[in-house]
Scaffold this active site. Structure first.
Site, PDB file in Angstrom:
ATOM      1  N   SER A 254     -30.073 -19.147  61.485  1.00  0.00           N
ATOM      2  CA  SER A 254     -31.437 -19.551  61.841  1.00  0.00           C
ATOM      3  C   SER A 254     -31.923 -20.513  60.765  1.00  0.00           C
ATOM      4  O   SER A 254     -31.386 -20.532  59.649  1.00  0.00           O
ATOM      5  CB  SER A 254     -32.352 -18.318  61.852  1.00  0.00           C
ATOM      6  OG  SER A 254     -33.705 -18.699  61.865  1.00  0.00           O
TER       7      SER A 254
ATOM      8  N   TYR B 156     -36.106 -10.645  57.965  1.00  0.00           N
ATOM      9  CA  TYR B 156     -35.317 -11.458  58.902  1.00  0.00           C
ATOM     10  C   TYR B 156     -34.613 -12.585  58.138  1.00  0.00           C
ATOM     11  O   TYR B 156     -33.407 -12.804  58.307  1.00  0.00           O
ATOM     12  CB  TYR B 156     -36.217 -12.026  60.008  1.00  0.00           C
ATOM     13  CG  TYR B 156     -35.485 -12.928  60.965  1.00  0.00           C
ATOM     14  CD1 TYR B 156     -34.402 -12.454  61.724  1.00  0.00           C
ATOM     15  CD2 TYR B 156     -35.846 -14.267  61.131  1.00  0.00           C
ATOM     16  CE1 TYR B 156     -33.720 -13.284  62.605  1.00  0.00           C
ATOM     17  CE2 TYR B 156     -35.167 -15.093  62.011  1.00  0.00           C
ATOM     18  CZ  TYR B 156     -34.103 -14.600  62.742  1.00  0.00           C
ATOM     19  OH  TYR B 156     -33.418 -15.429  63.612  1.00  0.00           O
TER      20      TYR B 156
HETATM   21  N1  LIG Z   1     -35.135 -17.627  69.591  1.00  0.00           N
HETATM   22  C1  LIG Z   1     -35.292 -18.137  68.379  1.00  0.00           C
HETATM   23  O1  LIG Z   1     -36.346 -18.702  68.058  1.00  0.00           O
HETATM   24  C2  LIG Z   1     -34.168 -18.052  67.394  1.00  0.00           C
HETATM   25  C3  LIG Z   1     -34.205 -18.944  66.296  1.00  0.00           C
HETATM   26  C4  LIG Z   1     -33.185 -18.884  65.354  1.00  0.00           C
HETATM   27  C5  LIG Z   1     -32.150 -17.977  65.510  1.00  0.00           C
HETATM   28  N2  LIG Z   1     -32.151 -17.127  66.582  1.00  0.00           N
HETATM   29  C6  LIG Z   1     -31.042 -16.166  66.669  1.00  0.00           C
HETATM   30  O2  LIG Z   1     -30.411 -16.325  67.914  1.00  0.00           O
HETATM   31  C7  LIG Z   1     -29.759 -15.105  68.280  1.00  0.00           C
HETATM   32  C8  LIG Z   1     -30.071 -14.781  69.733  1.00  0.00           C
HETATM   33  O3  LIG Z   1     -31.454 -14.550  69.868  1.00  0.00           O
HETATM   34  P1  LIG Z   1     -32.306 -14.987  71.160  1.00  0.00           P
HETATM   35  O4  LIG Z   1     -33.324 -15.936  70.700  1.00  0.00           O
HETATM   36  O5  LIG Z   1     -31.416 -15.357  72.273  1.00  0.00           O
HETATM   37  O6  LIG Z   1     -33.078 -13.602  71.415  1.00  0.00           O
HETATM   38  P2  LIG Z   1     -33.034 -12.557  72.638  1.00  0.00           P
HETATM   39  O7  LIG Z   1     -33.366 -13.247  73.917  1.00  0.00           O
HETATM   40  O8  LIG Z   1     -33.901 -11.434  72.186  1.00  0.00           O
HETATM   41  O9  LIG Z   1     -31.507 -12.095  72.680  1.00  0.00           O
HETATM   42  C9  LIG Z   1     -30.957 -11.235  71.716  1.00  0.00           C
HETATM   43  C10 LIG Z   1     -29.672 -10.641  72.249  1.00  0.00           C
HETATM   44  O10 LIG Z   1     -29.113  -9.795  71.236  1.00  0.00           O
HETATM   45  C11 LIG Z   1     -28.682  -8.612  71.855  1.00  0.00           C
HETATM   46  N3  LIG Z   1     -28.619  -7.491  70.913  1.00  0.00           N
HETATM   47  C12 LIG Z   1     -29.599  -6.987  70.149  1.00  0.00           C
HETATM   48  N4  LIG Z   1     -29.145  -5.931  69.453  1.00  0.00           N
HETATM   49  C13 LIG Z   1     -27.830  -5.779  69.794  1.00  0.00           C
HETATM   50  C14 LIG Z   1     -26.800  -4.881  69.432  1.00  0.00           C
HETATM   51  N5  LIG Z   1     -26.997  -3.878  68.569  1.00  0.00           N
HETATM   52  N6  LIG Z   1     -25.556  -5.021  69.990  1.00  0.00           N
HETATM   53  C15 LIG Z   1     -25.325  -6.009  70.863  1.00  0.00           C
HETATM   54  N7  LIG Z   1     -26.267  -6.905  71.265  1.00  0.00           N
HETATM   55  C16 LIG Z   1     -27.501  -6.769  70.725  1.00  0.00           C
HETATM   56  C17 LIG Z   1     -29.656  -8.375  72.990  1.00  0.00           C
HETATM   57  O11 LIG Z   1     -29.032  -7.624  74.041  1.00  0.00           O
HETATM   58  P3  LIG Z   1     -29.213  -6.061  74.310  1.00  0.00           P
HETATM   59  O12 LIG Z   1     -30.612  -5.702  73.909  1.00  0.00           O
HETATM   60  O13 LIG Z   1     -28.957  -5.960  75.786  1.00  0.00           O
HETATM   61  O14 LIG Z   1     -28.145  -5.423  73.501  1.00  0.00           O
HETATM   62  C18 LIG Z   1     -29.875  -9.798  73.490  1.00  0.00           C
HETATM   63  O15 LIG Z   1     -28.907 -10.155  74.442  1.00  0.00           O
HETATM   64  C19 LIG Z   1     -30.236 -14.058  67.273  1.00  0.00           C
HETATM   65  O16 LIG Z   1     -29.231 -13.861  66.305  1.00  0.00           O
HETATM   66  C20 LIG Z   1     -31.460 -14.711  66.648  1.00  0.00           C
HETATM   67  O17 LIG Z   1     -31.698 -14.251  65.341  1.00  0.00           O
HETATM   68  C21 LIG Z   1     -33.126 -17.152  67.528  1.00  0.00           C
END
Ligand SMILES: NC(=O)c1ccc[n+]([C@@H]2O[C@H](COP(=O)([O-])OP(=O)(O)OC[C@H]3O[C@@H](n4cnc5c(N)ncnc54)[C@H](OP(=O)(O)O)[C@@H]3O)[C@@H](O)[C@H]2O)c1
Length: 280
Positions: A141, A154
């Protein structure tokens, strides 16, 4: 990269963690469309059933559970016979005031974002080494480079992902395994709601109310105009295709700019800016 799977020719076999929503789901759909054989892992396996129509194979996976991780890799090896690419995407944001966040919440943040990522990595490395190569794409991130108040835990977890990836990239290079970091900025997914809920559920003391409110307002404004998950998925696909991938890809542009500003500005200048934004 074209490999014969158990029944079809594919460009390669991919496992994406956290594929039930957001960036993971968008990446799964894009790579499947490109001709990769995609396994989509997450805890809410029922949310991924519809992805079967796009030739994606859902797998129940909790990255914090070693047995679940081992079982997922076993299943992929049984069905596809190889695993070329791991996208370590599962993760969430623990926003909260550091004095207020309980130890158990901080531990859970690291269990998922850091230890979960490494459990997955250790499970696939023997396969990739035996194959003579592979690719591990770690979703970090902008918070892995730029820390603000209220995002401390985070940001710490993503700083850890950055450090581990930098070490791993050199350790596994001799085996043909390439390690890539993706550093997204704000992206509209379920991330914002989860992170803001974390902040609200850990709030306790009046003395931090103003800072917490300012942070929440800033986050909500940032996310209102943020792009969708496809822009990050495209960057991940680029990192998958590149014969010689970069160590890190920051995207979209605001993420790249913030990282650049952090690198060029001194601590005093950044602290002054953050104080103005969140304190006085
Ligand atoms: N959106 C942003 O602004 C942003 C910015 C920078 C980085 N990121 C990073 O991008 C990645 C994806 O996030 P996103 O934005 O797509 O958020 P999201 O829509 O909340 O997706 C997160 C995913 O992680 C899964 N997850 C959570 N805990 C888990 C576990 N213990 N085992 C397996 N899967 C798990 C969730 O699935 P289940 O709950 O079904 O397991 C979900 O599919 C993360 O690492 C986040 O830190 C996001």
């Amino acid at each position: 990269m074209v490999h014969k799977g158990d029944e079809t020719m594919t460009k390669g076999v991919v496992l994406i963690t956290g594929a039930s929503s957001g960036i993971g789901k968008a990446t799964a759909l894009m790579l499947a469309k490109e001709g990769y054989r995609v396994f989509a892992g997450a805890r809410r396996v029922e949310k991924m059933e519809a992805m079967r129509a796009a030739n994606i194979e859902p797998i129940a996976l909790d990255v914090t559970d070693g047995e679940s991780v081992a079982e997922a890799v076993r299943t992929i090896m049984e069905r596809a016979g190889r695993l070329d690419i791991l996208v370590n995407n599962a993760g969430y944001g623990l926003y909260g005031i550091l004095e207020e966040v309980p130890h158990e919440e901080a531990q859970r943040q690291f269990d998922v974002n850091v230890f979960g990522l490494m459990t997955m990595t250790r499970a696939v490395l023997p396969v990739m080494r035996a194959q003579g190569g592979g690719r591990i794409i770690n979703i970090s991130s902008v918070a892995g480079k730029f820390v603000t108040p209220v995002s401390g835990w985070y940001a710490a977890s993503k700083h850890a992902v950055e450090a581990l990836s930098d070490a791993l990239r050199i350790e596994v290079a001799p085996f043909g395994v390439k390690v890539v970091l993706i550093e997204p900025g704000a992206i509209r997914t379920e991330f914002e709601d989860t992170a803001v809920q974390q902040l609200e559920s850990t709030r306790q003391m009046d003395v931090y109310s103003q800072m917490a409110t300012k942070f929440k307002t800033l986050v909500q404004n940032n996310y209102r105009n943020a792009p969708g998950a496809d822009v990050v998925a495209k960057t991940i696909v680029r990192a998958v295709h590149a014969a010689n991938p970069r160590a890190r890809y920051a995207f979209p542009m605001d993420s790249r700019m913030l990282i650049l500003v952090r690198r060029l500005a001194g601590d005093r200048m950044i602290d002054r800016l953050l104080n103005r934004m969140f304190v006085g």
